[in-house]
Motif scaffolding. Structure first.
Motif, PDB file in Angstrom:
ATOM      1  N   GLY A  84      -3.177  28.345   2.551  1.00  0.00           N
ATOM      2  CA  GLY A  84      -3.940  27.803   1.434  1.00  0.00           C
ATOM      3  C   GLY A  84      -3.751  28.605   0.162  1.00  0.00           C
ATOM      4  O   GLY A  84      -3.624  28.044  -0.934  1.00  0.00           O
ATOM      5  N   TYR A 109      -0.065  27.938  -1.152  1.00  0.00           N
ATOM      6  CA  TYR A 109       0.240  26.590  -1.640  1.00  0.00           C
ATOM      7  C   TYR A 109      -0.964  25.962  -2.346  1.00  0.00           C
ATOM      8  O   TYR A 109      -1.226  24.771  -2.190  1.00  0.00           O
ATOM      9  N   SER A 110      -1.697  26.743  -3.123  1.00  0.00           N
ATOM     10  CA  SER A 110      -2.908  26.219  -3.779  1.00  0.00           C
ATOM     11  C   SER A 110      -2.613  25.059  -4.726  1.00  0.00           C
ATOM     12  O   SER A 110      -3.495  24.265  -5.028  1.00  0.00           O
ATOM     13  N   ARG A 135      -0.865  19.602  -3.282  1.00  0.00           N
ATOM     14  CA  ARG A 135      -2.015  18.798  -2.880  1.00  0.00           C
ATOM     15  C   ARG A 135      -1.981  18.395  -1.416  1.00  0.00           C
ATOM     16  O   ARG A 135      -2.986  18.483  -0.710  1.00  0.00           O
ATOM     17  N   MET A 162      -2.688  21.374   0.805  1.00  0.00           N
ATOM     18  CA  MET A 162      -4.075  21.806   0.631  1.00  0.00           C
ATOM     19  C   MET A 162      -5.053  20.853   1.311  1.00  0.00           C
ATOM     20  O   MET A 162      -6.095  21.270   1.828  1.00  0.00           O
ATOM     21  N   GLN A 163      -4.735  19.575   1.311  1.00  0.00           N
ATOM     22  CA  GLN A 163      -5.603  18.614   1.996  1.00  0.00           C
ATOM     23  C   GLN A 163      -5.692  18.940   3.483  1.00  0.00           C
ATOM     24  O   GLN A 163      -6.774  18.926   4.071  1.00  0.00           O
ATOM     25  N   VAL A 176      -4.939  21.891   4.863  1.00  0.00           N
ATOM     26  CA  VAL A 176      -5.557  23.209   5.024  1.00  0.00           C
ATOM     27  C   VAL A 176      -7.071  23.077   5.076  1.00  0.00           C
ATOM     28  O   VAL A 176      -7.738  23.597   5.979  1.00  0.00           O
ATOM     29  N   LEU A 224      -9.731  29.687  -1.949  1.00  0.00           N
ATOM     30  CA  LEU A 224      -9.385  28.302  -1.656  1.00  0.00           C
ATOM     31  C   LEU A 224     -10.107  27.352  -2.612  1.00  0.00           C
ATOM     32  O   LEU A 224      -9.496  26.456  -3.212  1.00  0.00           O
ATOM     33  N   VAL A 277      -8.574  24.957  -5.671  1.00  0.00           N
ATOM     34  CA  VAL A 277      -8.787  23.509  -5.767  1.00  0.00           C
ATOM     35  C   VAL A 277      -9.313  23.144  -7.151  1.00  0.00           C
ATOM     36  O   VAL A 277      -8.854  22.182  -7.787  1.00  0.00           O
ATOM     37  N   LEU A 284     -11.056  17.716  -1.109  1.00  0.00           N
ATOM     38  CA  LEU A 284     -10.843  19.122  -0.772  1.00  0.00           C
ATOM     39  C   LEU A 284     -12.114  19.942  -0.978  1.00  0.00           C
ATOM     40  O   LEU A 284     -12.472  20.781  -0.146  1.00  0.00           O
ATOM     41  N   CYS A 315     -14.441  22.387   1.625  1.00  0.00           N
ATOM     42  CA  CYS A 315     -14.738  23.796   1.322  1.00  0.00           C
ATOM     43  C   CYS A 315     -16.242  24.059   1.323  1.00  0.00           C
ATOM     44  O   CYS A 315     -16.721  25.032   1.910  1.00  0.00           O
TER      45      CYS A 315
END
Length: 619
Positions: free
Chosen positions: A199, A202-203, A206, A209-210, A212, A254, A258, A268, A272
């Motif tokens: 995460g 690769y912040s 998208r 992250m989805q 993650v 994280l 986002v 996302l 979180c």
């Protein structure tokens, strides 16, 4: 040259594969070769096998995935021949490659590899794969999946596929019997380490992250269910040293990633915020000022605008905002007075008040849709609940609320919500009155509540009859109680401090308090809580009139009778017993007050109030 990377060469395809003749120009002592995601000519595999010193070979995601390709040879042949010719091989990755017979994979056991990437190939039994290599990255086990994620950090396509598989597998883990095979308690730290690292890396991606966020959320639910079933009677313990701070840091990074990288981050953010909420539920020490700050950034992201068009995803925005408010509120409820001072210094009162104002303006515009209106009411109620808690016994935070024009928002909300005809509105009014009660307890600012509009609202609400609308629960008595309490605090200073030129005379207010309190049942169910009785006990002292004292004595009796284990010791600790004893022996003490004093004292002396005691008191 010791390492050669030929991965992701997209210009090569079936009609124009990468020729391995170029390996003739390579140092025969080459140690590492990466051909992942590249279409190379299988018929030239002999050139590959000439690299006898090769220790690391990656041919994962070889694009030939159809049996109709009919190459001159298959990967099965490459694997079988490598056993004899590449004896130095220690790491081999054939993930997502087409292998026809799993015997070809098992033939590698002669080499005893340190690592084998076998993700997404034939369903070779894991017990057999473990004979081939010390570490096996496979989709069949959680450990194998995590190892695959670690090994393919730089391979976006394979990483995305692996994370998707991880999410779906653990979403249905219970059905697959996966949890029984690998206890979540032992695997959880490693899962969080691996997935959070992805995460952070690769912040800005998208799709990754989805997955993650989804992986963390689904596995988090499973972990806490498992943990609760085994440790329901014990306090929370960190699964490993430093776990709490590690997870805090990861979730903060994280969430910040986002917020910084996406214009529509609702899905996302939802994951979180839910994960943070889960942690707070099981670990009271998880929430910190840093995590609180992240929650406030989420609220600012959606509610800083004074006016705006109703977004199409308002329901999702409301849900995320409600979760963020809940997380902050849990922290505030368990915070010490010193911590609440810090909340004030970080301008939490102003931010939540600004959020409540924006939500209220949207509510005024009637955005349409029954469900949306309900969500806005709930969001408003939660924002005021947080303000109520953060101002509890905190004069500075009450000052901040007033300076930010919070009293005007209270009155505007009170007027707009008339009639109080549903349970969401009554909960909202209860929370607003709780905050007004906190202000009334502060001597130097309670005069701010003496405006005609505010007094009129309190006067009406102390006799609120929610049963007219078929409402149930304790919100009704709480509204009455808080409204009469506010008036009692204001009037406790005596008639000299009253402006008789206003909407109500001093005596009218006192008569209203007495009439309201006299109609209440002292055994009413309550949900309110107190950390100290000092604000109530101050009303029992001069120059407070008996009408105000009636409210205070009713409050003490009701609380001690409803929750004696909590409030009876508090009554003794704060000096309430002595004040009640003195009050009931005053010559002009009304019978209604004297009766309530005796009821409270009976409880304070550890006696139960049965029919005989009740009859004796009445007599």
């Amino acid at each position: 040259l010791r390492w050669l990377g030929l991965s992701k060469l997209k210009k090569h395809n079936r009609s124009s594969p990468l020729s391995l003749q170029l390996l003739s120009c390579v140092n025969p002592s080459l140690l590492g070769l990466d051909l992942s995601e590249t279409y190379w000519d299988l018929s030239q595999h002999a050139k590959l096998l000439e690299l006898k010193c090769l220790e690391v070979l990656d041919i994962s995601q070889f694009p030939s995935t159809s049996e109709s390709d009919d190459p001159a040879c298959s990967l099965d042949d490459v694997l079988r021949e490598s056993v004899c010719r590449m004896t130095s091989l220690r790491s081999l990755d054939i993930s997502k490659c087409l292998v026809y017979q799993y015997e070809a994979v098992l033939s590698l056991s002669t080499l005893r590899l340190q690592f084998l990437g076998a993700y997404g190939i034939l369903e070779v039994p894991i017990t057999m794969l473990e004979k081939v290599a010390d570490e096996v990255a496979t989709h069949q086990t959680l450990a194998g999946t995590l190892l695959r994620i670690q090994k393919c950090r730089n391979k976006v396509v394979l990483l995305e596929q692996t994370l998707e598989h991880l999410y779906h597998r653990h979403s249905y883990m219970a059905n697959l019997g996966f949890a029984r095979a690998t206890p979540p308690e032992s695997m959880y730290p490693r899962l969080f380490d691996v997935v959070l690292e992805i995460g952070e890396r690769y912040s800005g991606h998208r799709e990754i992250m989805q997955f993650v966020a989804a992986c963390l959320f689904s596995f988090n639910n499973l972990y806490f269910q498992h943990y609760q079933s085994r440790h329901s009677s014990e306090g929370f313990e960190e699964p490993y040293p430093g776990h709490r701070s590690h997870v805090q840091r990861g979730l903060i990074l994280l969430t910040m990633g986002v917020l910084d990288n996406y214009t529509r981050p609702e899905d996302l953010l939802h994951h979180c915020v839910r994960i943070i909420g889960d942690y707070i539920m099981y670990d009271e020490d998880f929430m910190s000022l840093e995590v609180t700050h992240v929650m406030t950034l989420i609220l600012e992201n959606y509610w800083t605008a004074v006016s705006f068009d109703v977004p199409s995803n308002i329901d999702k925005i409301c849900e995320i905002s409600l979760l963020a408010l809940n997380n902050i509120n849990r922290f505030v409820c368990q915070a010490s007075g010193e911590k609440k001072v810090q909340f004030g210094q970080m301008e939490l009162v102003e931010l939540i008040l600004s959020t409540a104002r924006s939500v209220f303006r949207l509510f005024q515009r009637d955005p349409g849709g029954h469900n949306v209106l309900i969500m806005l009411k709930i969001l408003l109620a939660q924002a005021w609940s947080l303000l109520w808690n953060i101002t509890d016994e905190q004069a500075d935070n009450c000052d901040r609320f007033i300076r930010s024009d919070g009293l005007q928002l209270y009155y505007d909300t009170f007027v707009t919500c008339q009639p109080l005809d549903d349970r969401y509105i009554t909960t909202l009014i209860r929370n607003m009155l709780g905050l007004m009660g906190n202000i009334a307890e502060v001597h130097h600012i309670r005069a701010k509540l003496k405006t005609d509009d505010l007094l009129r609202s309190f006067y009406l609400l102390q006799s609120f009859n929610g049963e007219t609308y078929g409402q149930e629960g304790c919100d009704i008595i709480e509204i009455r109680y808080s409204a009469a309490g506010i008036l009692s605090h204001i009037c406790s200073e005596g008639p000299e401090m009253w402006d008789e030129g206003g909407a109500y005379t001093y005596q009218e207010i006192l008569d209203g308090i007495e009439a309201a309190v006299s109609s209440w049942d002292h055994q009413s169910h309550r949900s309110i809580n107190y950390k100290s009785f000092h604000p109530i006990l101050n009303i029992l002292r001069p120059p407070s009139p008996y009408s105000c004292k009636l409210w205070a004595v009713w409050a003490l009796t009701n609380l001690c009778e409803f929750r004696p284990k909590r409030f009876v010791p508090m009554l003794r600790r704060d000096g309430g017993v002595e004040l009640l004893e003195s009050l009931r022996y005053e010559d002009d003490c009304p019978a209604s007050i004297r009766r309530l004093c005796v009821l409270a004292l009976v409880l304070a002396y550890d006696q139960s109030i049965g029919p005989e005691i009740e009859e004796l008191i009445v007599g």
